[in-house]
Design a protein around this motif. Sequence first.
Motif, PDB file in Angstrom:
ATOM      1  N   ASN A  10     -36.172  -2.088  -7.200  1.00  0.00           N
ATOM      2  CA  ASN A  10     -37.565  -1.683  -7.397  1.00  0.00           C
ATOM      3  C   ASN A  10     -37.916  -0.461  -6.558  1.00  0.00           C
ATOM      4  OD1 ASN A  10     -38.314  -3.605  -9.313  1.00  0.00           O
ATOM      5  ND2 ASN A  10     -38.858  -5.128  -7.768  1.00  0.00           N
ATOM      6  N   ALA A  11     -37.453  -0.450  -5.291  1.00  0.00           N
ATOM      7  CA  ALA A  11     -37.733   0.702  -4.426  1.00  0.00           C
ATOM      8  C   ALA A  11     -37.031   1.951  -4.952  1.00  0.00           C
ATOM      9  CB  ALA A  11     -37.292   0.399  -3.003  1.00  0.00           C
ATOM     10  N   ARG A  12     -35.818   1.787  -5.445  1.00  0.00           N
ATOM     11  CA  ARG A  12     -35.067   2.942  -5.973  1.00  0.00           C
ATOM     12  C   ARG A  12     -35.772   3.534  -7.184  1.00  0.00           C
ATOM     13  NH1 ARG A  12     -31.198   3.039  -9.924  1.00  0.00           N
ATOM     14  NH2 ARG A  12     -31.037   0.770  -9.913  1.00  0.00           N
ATOM     15  N   HIS A  13     -36.251   2.683  -8.072  1.00  0.00           N
ATOM     16  CA  HIS A  13     -36.957   3.193  -9.247  1.00  0.00           C
ATOM     17  C   HIS A  13     -38.281   3.847  -8.859  1.00  0.00           C
ATOM     18  CE1 HIS A  13     -34.265   1.917 -12.421  1.00  0.00           C
ATOM     19  NE2 HIS A  13     -34.194   0.696 -11.903  1.00  0.00           N
ATOM     20  N   LEU A  14     -38.976   3.289  -7.861  1.00  0.00           N
ATOM     21  CA  LEU A  14     -40.199   3.927  -7.384  1.00  0.00           C
ATOM     22  C   LEU A  14     -39.899   5.297  -6.786  1.00  0.00           C
ATOM     23  CD1 LEU A  14     -42.140   1.002  -5.659  1.00  0.00           C
ATOM     24  CD2 LEU A  14     -42.816   2.220  -7.737  1.00  0.00           C
ATOM     25  N   ALA A  15     -38.803   5.367  -6.017  1.00  0.00           N
ATOM     26  CA  ALA A  15     -38.442   6.638  -5.382  1.00  0.00           C
ATOM     27  C   ALA A  15     -38.065   7.689  -6.416  1.00  0.00           C
ATOM     28  CB  ALA A  15     -37.290   6.418  -4.408  1.00  0.00           C
ATOM     29  N   ASP A  17     -39.533   8.065  -9.166  1.00  0.00           N
ATOM     30  CA  ASP A  17     -40.790   8.497  -9.775  1.00  0.00           C
ATOM     31  C   ASP A  17     -41.447   9.533  -8.863  1.00  0.00           C
ATOM     32  OD1 ASP A  17     -43.363   8.777 -10.786  1.00  0.00           O
ATOM     33  OD2 ASP A  17     -43.604   6.641 -11.192  1.00  0.00           O
ATOM     34  N   ASP A  18     -41.887  10.635  -9.430  1.00  0.00           N
ATOM     35  CA  ASP A  18     -42.497  11.695  -8.628  1.00  0.00           C
ATOM     36  C   ASP A  18     -43.767  11.255  -7.914  1.00  0.00           C
ATOM     37  OD1 ASP A  18     -40.519  13.484  -9.245  1.00  0.00           O
ATOM     38  OD2 ASP A  18     -41.598  14.400 -10.927  1.00  0.00           O
ATOM     39  N   GLU A  19     -44.334  10.109  -8.300  1.00  0.00           N
ATOM     40  CA  GLU A  19     -45.574   9.646  -7.677  1.00  0.00           C
ATOM     41  C   GLU A  19     -45.361   9.036  -6.296  1.00  0.00           C
ATOM     42  OE1 GLU A  19     -48.746   9.851  -8.793  1.00  0.00           O
ATOM     43  OE2 GLU A  19     -47.997  11.114 -10.420  1.00  0.00           O
ATOM     44  N   TRP A  20     -44.111   8.660  -5.941  1.00  0.00           N
ATOM     45  CA  TRP A  20     -43.912   7.860  -4.741  1.00  0.00           C
ATOM     46  C   TRP A  20     -42.833   8.414  -3.821  1.00  0.00           C
ATOM     47  CZ3 TRP A  20     -47.571   4.442  -3.964  1.00  0.00           C
ATOM     48  CH2 TRP A  20     -48.234   3.897  -5.065  1.00  0.00           C
ATOM     49  N   GLU A  21     -43.116   8.326  -2.528  1.00  0.00           N
ATOM     50  CA  GLU A  21     -42.106   8.502  -1.485  1.00  0.00           C
ATOM     51  C   GLU A  21     -41.950   7.143  -0.807  1.00  0.00           C
ATOM     52  OE1 GLU A  21     -43.390  11.524   1.170  1.00  0.00           O
ATOM     53  OE2 GLU A  21     -43.303  13.127  -0.332  1.00  0.00           O
ATOM     54  N   SER A 394     -53.027   9.848  -9.228  1.00  0.00           N
ATOM     55  CA  SER A 394     -53.325   9.735  -7.803  1.00  0.00           C
ATOM     56  C   SER A 394     -52.390  10.639  -7.040  1.00  0.00           C
ATOM     57  CB  SER A 394     -53.138   8.281  -7.339  1.00  0.00           C
ATOM     58  OG  SER A 394     -51.797   7.889  -7.477  1.00  0.00           O
ATOM     59  N   PRO A 395     -52.727  10.974  -5.778  1.00  0.00           N
ATOM     60  CA  PRO A 395     -51.839  11.796  -4.985  1.00  0.00           C
ATOM     61  C   PRO A 395     -50.500  11.106  -4.788  1.00  0.00           C
ATOM     62  CG  PRO A 395     -53.999  11.596  -3.965  1.00  0.00           C
ATOM     63  CD  PRO A 395     -53.946  10.605  -5.066  1.00  0.00           C
ATOM     64  N   ARG A 396     -49.500  11.885  -4.482  1.00  0.00           N
ATOM     65  CA  ARG A 396     -48.162  11.337  -4.241  1.00  0.00           C
ATOM     66  C   ARG A 396     -48.253  10.303  -3.121  1.00  0.00           C
ATOM     67  NH1 ARG A 396     -42.895  12.607  -5.282  1.00  0.00           N
ATOM     68  NH2 ARG A 396     -41.364  12.360  -3.613  1.00  0.00           N
ATOM     69  N   GLY A 397     -47.866   9.066  -3.421  1.00  0.00           N
ATOM     70  CA  GLY A 397     -48.025   7.966  -2.490  1.00  0.00           C
ATOM     71  C   GLY A 397     -46.823   7.787  -1.588  1.00  0.00           C
TER      72      GLY A 397
END
Length: 405
Positions: A10-15, A17-21, A394-397
């Motif tokens: 889940n963290a890898r897929h979020l990372a 995504d351009d929305e998340w760091e 939303s801003p990059r989270g």
Amino acid sequence: MGNASRIHDNARHLAADDEWEVTVLAPPPTFPFGSFERSWERSRTYERDGMTVHRLWAWQPTTEDPGLASRLLYYVLFPLHALLWLTINYRSFDVIFLSSPPVFVGIAGLPFALLDRKPLVVDVRDLWIDSAIELDFIEEGGLFERFSRAYERVLLEAADRITVTTALLGSRLAATYGIDEEKIHHIPNGVDVDRYTPTETETEGTKTIVYTGNVGHAQDLESCIRAVGRLERSDVVFRIVGDGDRAPALKRLVAEEGLEDVVEFEGLVPREAVPGYIEDAEVGLAPIKSDEALEYAVPTKTFEYLACKVPVVATGSGEIESVIESSGGGVVVDNDPDAIATVLDRYLDDPQRRERLGERGRRHIEAHYDRAATARRLGTVLEDACGGGSGTSSPRGRPATTEAE
């Protein structure tokens, strides 16, 4: 183990995504207990799959089945260290995501939620306190249970959002603690379908039954070992891939039953090797003990077997029955060695049946349990907790994910 792979995917897929760091806080590799050398490094930082990972020092039990004091040191010292890190790096993240159990991991984020300084999302994977009572780890009604219940109530009430792996788990949390069900979100477990893919292999001679994952107290591997011993055939091997508290007792059972040539303990293997063990098997076992406190549970291995087109033979009741029935990829039987042996015999001798079950299971996983999709659902929950709302930009989270292994 199942939770580590779920958090990682889940963290890898979020990372990605351009929305998340994504920043991950975790203790040194520790579980299964006794499988790793103790580290005294205060912290170790590295990059992995687009994430920044901080390994923060925590007490590390070095025996296979440590006592309560040693376990508590591990469970409490890591979140305290994580709380210190989060306090120092307060301005570098937008939302805190805590994965529990152990419930005490919430120590790391609870002060921020109580002071309304950062949004907090608590991921609850199982009813840790209930399971500990059922398995006789803690005394029902005792001081430790009362303290743990009070703490968990405060944590869940303070959380902005709660994620759960099964609907039954969410219902039980709401009933136990009086939580508003609107803030509970079902993010199911699943599998990376690109990693767990079936291979077209022809097997001759020895047929393999596989179990992958934690060799712990909630898994009814004793019944499975006895079931394999009752198979009146010489062409089968039962491969246990993983380690945990119950491994020594299971090895003694294998010796007592005279099954050393049939049951193989592979121990811990690299995560990337697990799909290969599953693909080589004719049947995958997902045994859960028949306890009311475990009715919410669906082991990660269930999804992995189905994704690899390997029929599942499971035990237990509740959510595991729903998943297996809806997938059409296996069967749930009683926690009885004879019942398990009967089904194993039937599946091992019927390749056409295994193929039909495998095809159904794979289609079901692709449609409902791909971790890329569940990660997107998690991202929506995190964004909503940050105030972005569903469907808005939303801003990059920068979520700080905190977990104990």
